[in-house]
Design a protein around this motif. Structure first.
Motif, PDB file in Angstrom:
ATOM      1  N   THR A 119      -6.121  10.579  10.799  1.00  0.00           N
ATOM      2  CA  THR A 119      -5.527   9.280  11.593  1.00  0.00           C
ATOM      3  C   THR A 119      -4.889   8.673  10.870  1.00  0.00           C
ATOM      4  OG1 THR A 119      -7.507   8.360  10.915  1.00  0.00           O
ATOM      5  CG2 THR A 119      -7.826  10.644  12.965  1.00  0.00           C
ATOM      6  N   GLY A 120      -5.054   8.659   9.269  1.00  0.00           N
ATOM      7  CA  GLY A 120      -4.404   6.778   9.191  1.00  0.00           C
ATOM      8  C   GLY A 120      -4.062   6.715   8.339  1.00  0.00           C
ATOM      9  N   TYR A 121      -4.056   5.405   7.580  1.00  0.00           N
ATOM     10  CA  TYR A 121      -3.721   5.660   5.961  1.00  0.00           C
ATOM     11  C   TYR A 121      -5.007   4.648   5.453  1.00  0.00           C
ATOM     12  CZ  TYR A 121       0.808   7.613   7.182  1.00  0.00           C
ATOM     13  OH  TYR A 121       1.603   8.765   7.411  1.00  0.00           O
ATOM     14  N   GLU A 122      -4.811   4.355   4.084  1.00  0.00           N
ATOM     15  CA  GLU A 122      -5.875   3.875   3.027  1.00  0.00           C
ATOM     16  C   GLU A 122      -5.454   3.742   2.117  1.00  0.00           C
ATOM     17  OE1 GLU A 122      -9.419   5.691   3.468  1.00  0.00           O
ATOM     18  OE2 GLU A 122      -9.116   7.419   1.852  1.00  0.00           O
ATOM     19  N   PRO A 123      -5.815   2.505   1.672  1.00  0.00           N
ATOM     20  CA  PRO A 123      -5.248   2.774  -0.200  1.00  0.00           C
ATOM     21  C   PRO A 123      -5.836   3.382  -0.952  1.00  0.00           C
ATOM     22  CG  PRO A 123      -6.347   0.492   0.966  1.00  0.00           C
ATOM     23  CD  PRO A 123      -6.311   1.665   1.956  1.00  0.00           C
ATOM     24  N   ALA A 124      -5.271   4.061  -2.174  1.00  0.00           N
ATOM     25  CA  ALA A 124      -5.736   5.067  -3.022  1.00  0.00           C
ATOM     26  C   ALA A 124      -6.105   4.497  -3.420  1.00  0.00           C
ATOM     27  CB  ALA A 124      -4.075   5.864  -3.331  1.00  0.00           C
ATOM     28  N   PHE A 125      -6.370   2.974  -4.153  1.00  0.00           N
ATOM     29  CA  PHE A 125      -7.612   2.701  -5.078  1.00  0.00           C
ATOM     30  C   PHE A 125      -7.871   1.543  -4.249  1.00  0.00           C
ATOM     31  CE2 PHE A 125      -2.692   3.830  -6.902  1.00  0.00           C
ATOM     32  CZ  PHE A 125      -3.061   4.706  -7.502  1.00  0.00           C
ATOM     33  N   LYS A 126      -9.472   2.024  -3.911  1.00  0.00           N
ATOM     34  CA  LYS A 126     -10.000   1.066  -3.265  1.00  0.00           C
ATOM     35  C   LYS A 126     -10.819  -0.349  -4.132  1.00  0.00           C
ATOM     36  CE  LYS A 126     -14.234   3.627  -4.199  1.00  0.00           C
ATOM     37  NZ  LYS A 126     -15.704   3.657  -3.269  1.00  0.00           N
ATOM     38  N   ASN A 127     -10.770   0.350  -5.317  1.00  0.00           N
ATOM     39  CA  ASN A 127     -11.402  -1.439  -6.238  1.00  0.00           C
ATOM     40  C   ASN A 127     -10.107  -2.043  -6.657  1.00  0.00           C
ATOM     41  OD1 ASN A 127     -13.832  -0.381  -5.634  1.00  0.00           O
ATOM     42  ND2 ASN A 127     -13.436   0.763  -6.787  1.00  0.00           N
ATOM     43  N   ALA A 128      -8.573  -1.867  -5.926  1.00  0.00           N
ATOM     44  CA  ALA A 128      -7.424  -1.815  -7.031  1.00  0.00           C
ATOM     45  C   ALA A 128      -6.553  -3.849  -5.983  1.00  0.00           C
ATOM     46  CB  ALA A 128      -6.568  -1.838  -7.457  1.00  0.00           C
ATOM     47  N   ARG A 129      -6.284  -4.748  -6.704  1.00  0.00           N
ATOM     48  CA  ARG A 129      -4.701  -5.223  -6.139  1.00  0.00           C
ATOM     49  C   ARG A 129      -4.409  -4.976  -6.634  1.00  0.00           C
ATOM     50  NH1 ARG A 129      -7.332 -10.886  -8.827  1.00  0.00           N
ATOM     51  NH2 ARG A 129      -7.434  -9.989 -10.188  1.00  0.00           N
ATOM     52  N   PHE A 130      -3.451  -4.706  -5.200  1.00  0.00           N
ATOM     53  CA  PHE A 130      -1.537  -4.234  -5.531  1.00  0.00           C
ATOM     54  C   PHE A 130      -1.168  -5.726  -5.583  1.00  0.00           C
ATOM     55  CE2 PHE A 130      -3.828  -1.472  -2.276  1.00  0.00           C
ATOM     56  CZ  PHE A 130      -3.124  -0.447  -3.628  1.00  0.00           C
ATOM     57  N   TRP A 131      -0.140  -5.888  -6.750  1.00  0.00           N
ATOM     58  CA  TRP A 131       0.819  -6.957  -7.232  1.00  0.00           C
ATOM     59  C   TRP A 131       1.870  -6.608  -7.182  1.00  0.00           C
ATOM     60  CZ3 TRP A 131      -1.590 -11.188  -8.182  1.00  0.00           C
ATOM     61  CH2 TRP A 131      -2.868 -11.328  -8.530  1.00  0.00           C
ATOM     62  N   THR A 132       3.173  -7.535  -6.035  1.00  0.00           N
ATOM     63  CA  THR A 132       4.355  -7.320  -5.886  1.00  0.00           C
ATOM     64  C   THR A 132       4.750  -9.264  -5.620  1.00  0.00           C
ATOM     65  OG1 THR A 132       6.554  -6.910  -4.317  1.00  0.00           O
ATOM     66  CG2 THR A 132       4.222  -7.205  -2.965  1.00  0.00           C
TER      67      THR A 132
END
Length: 288
Positions: A119-132
């Motif tokens: 029904t929606g989206y979620e992070p595929a790496f639940k324990n990670a920080r995403f860096w850009t």
């Protein structure tokens, strides 16, 4: 510290688009096209284990897009992110940080997945920080018409909404505070604004994750610039400087998109920097 190549899957793109103004009669020698003019490409990522940090550099196309979407890219082979992580002894929940060279779908699509009931989206790496970085995030979330099809909102906005999105200041890697890992970041702007190339000191060598500055071994010669690049003349300048430094300092180039070559070194010739040797990861960095 240990690094691992992570093969997330293979796909194909139009060879003419991948080589810009270079004629097919030339690029077809190094990157042979099929009957549809498509060439083999990889979505190869790099996993860096450093103490209690487990850093994944890029994460491939993911699997949440429609069958129609993937049909444009002719997926092939049996690699997957989860199988590659398992082979290295890890699970996606072990990832502490996801470093994104840039936010085109083939580099960050694996960041986000469908939730359990789709029904929606979620992070595929639940324990990670995403860096850009802030400049590239602005570029990607307010895309120009040329790149709009590569910056998919379902890949980007859920990262921000999750609270797991973080920004890197130019040249700094805050996720490595108190680490002895030599991890430098080189910014390039020809392909897309503020693409980040990691330089990693490993076993006495400098390994550079070249992302879309040099997609394959066939792109090493200076004029071989993708038609996808937003500023091809700037790419020429960035490549010239990078290639000279790589040849002079014996850097190891780690290819994200070369389906048949994982690593290579360069040498200077009368025609400029050229391929010296290519290696598989295991050939160059054999583990006990």
């Amino acid at each position: 510290m240990t690094i691992y190549p992570i093969e997330t899957g293979n796909f194909k793109l139009d060879g003419g688009a991948m080589f810009g103004v270079v004629p097919k009669s030339i690029w077809n020698r190094t990157n042979p096209a099929d009957d549809n003019n498509m060439i083999d490409l990889a979505a190869r990522c790099l996993l860096v284990e450093d103490g209690d940090k487990l850093i994944l550099i890029d994460n491939g196309l993911g699997n949440k897009q429609s069958e129609k979407f993937f049909s444009y890219y002719y997926l092939w082979g049996d690699h997957s992110l989860d199988r590659s992580l398992e082979k290295a002894g890890f699970h996606r929940d072990d990832i502490t940080d996801v470093f994104l060279t840039h936010l085109h779908f083939d580099h960050c699509g694996g960041s986000i997945q469908w939730n359990k009931d789709r029904t929606g989206y979620e992070p595929a790496f639940k324990n990670a920080r995403f860096w850009t970085n802030k400049d590239h995030w602005e570029w990607a979330t307010k895309p120009n018409a040329r790149e709009k099809a590569s910056f998919l909102k379902e890949n980007l906005l859920p990262m921000e909404e999750s609270g797991q999105l973080h920004f890197i200041d130019r040249g700094e890697a805050p996720f490595l505070e108190n680490s002895e890992l030599g991890f430098g970041i080189h910014f390039v702007d020809g392909h897309t604004d503020k693409q980040m190339l990691p330089h990693i000191s490993y076993k006495g060598k400098t390994v550079v994750f070249v992302a879309d500055l040099i997609p394959t071994v066939g792109h090493i010669p200076l004029p071989y610039v993708m038609g996808y690049d937003t500023r091809p003349l700037l790419t020429l300048q960035e490549k010239a400087k990078f290639l000279d430094n790589a040849a002079e300092n014996d850097w190891i180039l780690f290819f994200e998109h070369d389906a048949h070559n994982q690593l290579c070194t360069l040498q200077q010739t009368e025609k400029g920097a050229r391929l010296n040797e290519s290696f598989s990861f295991d050939e160059l960095f054999k583990t006990p």
